[in-house]
Design an enzyme around this catalytic site. Structure first.
Site, short mmCIF file in Angstrom:
data_model
loop_
_atom_site.label_atom_id
_atom_site.label_comp_id
_atom_site.label_asym_id
_atom_site.label_seq_id
_atom_site.Cartn_x
_atom_site.Cartn_y
_atom_site.Cartn_z
N GLU A 139 0.41 3.81 2.07
CA GLU A 139 -0.43 4.23 3.19
C GLU A 139 -1.31 3.03 3.54
OE1 GLU A 139 -1.48 8.07 5.28
OE2 GLU A 139 -0.10 7.75 3.61
N CYS A 189 1.65 5.85 7.43
CA CYS A 189 2.32 6.22 6.17
C CYS A 189 3.66 5.51 6.04
CB CYS A 189 2.52 7.74 6.09
SG CYS A 189 3.53 8.42 7.42
#
Length: 361
Positions: free
Chosen positions: A353, A319
């Site tokens: 992401e 992330c």
């Protein structure tokens, strides 16, 4: 695809492609998000005026020091079920002073399966009268409700929802607890799960998963391996993962309540953990070939990186591209990147992401 969505996505593609070019990855796989109604969570302040109350957010001024109240009547990035519920819930709250008095925040947690949990947060102590009013509201709107105030938590129904995804020709059920992390973009989450399973195709031996959370990736990945050992430190997430494993009738997963650093110590025989003995987990009985990691934004610590370098395959979901980049400087000393993906989990923000598959050189 609208031009505004395409532009923000292309900016992310360009940024990631440039940032990771030194690792000579294969062509970037791009997984788009729906342009609207993609967030399964939403949190709003409740703003009270002399004769009204409404959902609100705050917009920071140019210097970032002052905030302006912005009235929110609809929220297009949130799931349609949240948008449909917002005016109905607000009307009911306005009509009942037991529910509206000193209410300062409303949080929504929705699912593709149709369940909804609403958390009402107050600056006052909640009593039995509030509980009766909340029960009536939950029944009328067919939702779960939780009331919170300082040192107080009252649950009407459950403090969780059960999400359901169709994947790999079967259904997976997930308990998502109100206060625990879950992937906010369910449609992109499904694409991430499928990508991870594709990356695991043809893997041999057993799977180790670090930072498993509620078992989001663990459940579908278990279909690709004979045995899986998943680790997670947060108790609530461990309990949710165990519930999910049982509900989905999967019998080849064990969950160890360990941090990544603690697992490294246990695996290398540096330290024994009573938690492993109590859970009847024998790490040495596993023959790991693949490791799956989905670490927090800070990335992976140096000792765990050394551990990962001993695995034939590393599937890494990130992330934070910056910590992934730093971690890959170490991991590409022993592995090469054979799959590279961008998942637009957070449209219209700078957050990215990404996923990489690394295989031993």
């Amino acid at each position: 695809m609208t031009s505004s969505y395409r532009q923000q996505l292309q900016a992310k593609i360009d940024r990631i492609t440039t940032q990771f070019s030194e690792f000579t990855p294969p062509t970037l796989e791009v997984f788009e998000s729906p342009e609207q109604h993609f967030r399964m969570r939403a949190e709003f302040r409740i703003w009270h005026t002399e004769n009204d109350m409404f959902y609100a957010m705050f917009e920071r001024n140019g210097d970032g020091k002052q905030k302006t109240v912005v009235r929110i009547d609809e929220f297009p990035i949130a799931d349609k079920s949240i948008n449909d519920l917002m005016p109905l819930l607000l009307a009911e709250l306005k009509a009942n002073s037991l529910l509206s008095q000193r209410l300062f925040e409303v949080d929504f947690l929705a699912t593709l399966s149709g369940e909804m949990l609403v958390t009402l947060i107050y600056h006052r102590k909640l009593n039995q009268e509030w509980e009766q009013a909340a029960k009536a509201l939950a029944e009328k709107l067919n939702i779960k409700i939780m009331g919170r105030s300082r040192g107080q938590k009252i649950v009407i129904g459950d403090d969780f929802v059960v999400e359901e995804f169709e994947l790999l020709n079967r259904s997976f059920k997930y308990k998502q607890i109100e206060s625990s992390f879950t992937q906010p973009n369910a449609q992109v989450c499904k694409k991430m799960l499928q990508w991870a399973c594709d990356a695991a195709e043809g893997s041999k031996k057993h799977l180790l998963e670090l930072y498993c959370g509620n078992g989001n990736f663990t459940l579908p990945l278990s279909l690709k391996f004979e045995r899986v050992l998943a680790t997670e430190l947060a108790k609530s997430s461990v309990y949710a993962a165990q519930w999910n494993i049982e509900q989905n009738q999967i019998d080849n997963i064990q969950v160890a309540r360990l941090s990544a650093e603690e697992f490294t110590q246990a695996y290398q025989g540096e330290r024994e953990f009573r938690r492993l003995q109590e859970a009847d987990i024998d790490i040495q009985s596993y023959d790991f070939g693949t490791v799956f990691v989905d670490p927090p934004r800070a990335g992976i610590d140096d000792e765990t990186l050394k551990l990962l370098q001993g695995f034939e395959r590393i599937i890494y979901i990130s992330c934070n591209p910056d910590t992934l980049y730093e971690n890959l400087k170490t991991l590409t000393q022993t592995h090469r990147v054979t799959k590279f993906a961008l998942f637009d989990q957070f449209p219209y923000t700078h957050h990215v992401e990404s996923g990489v598959l690394l295989e031993k050189i």
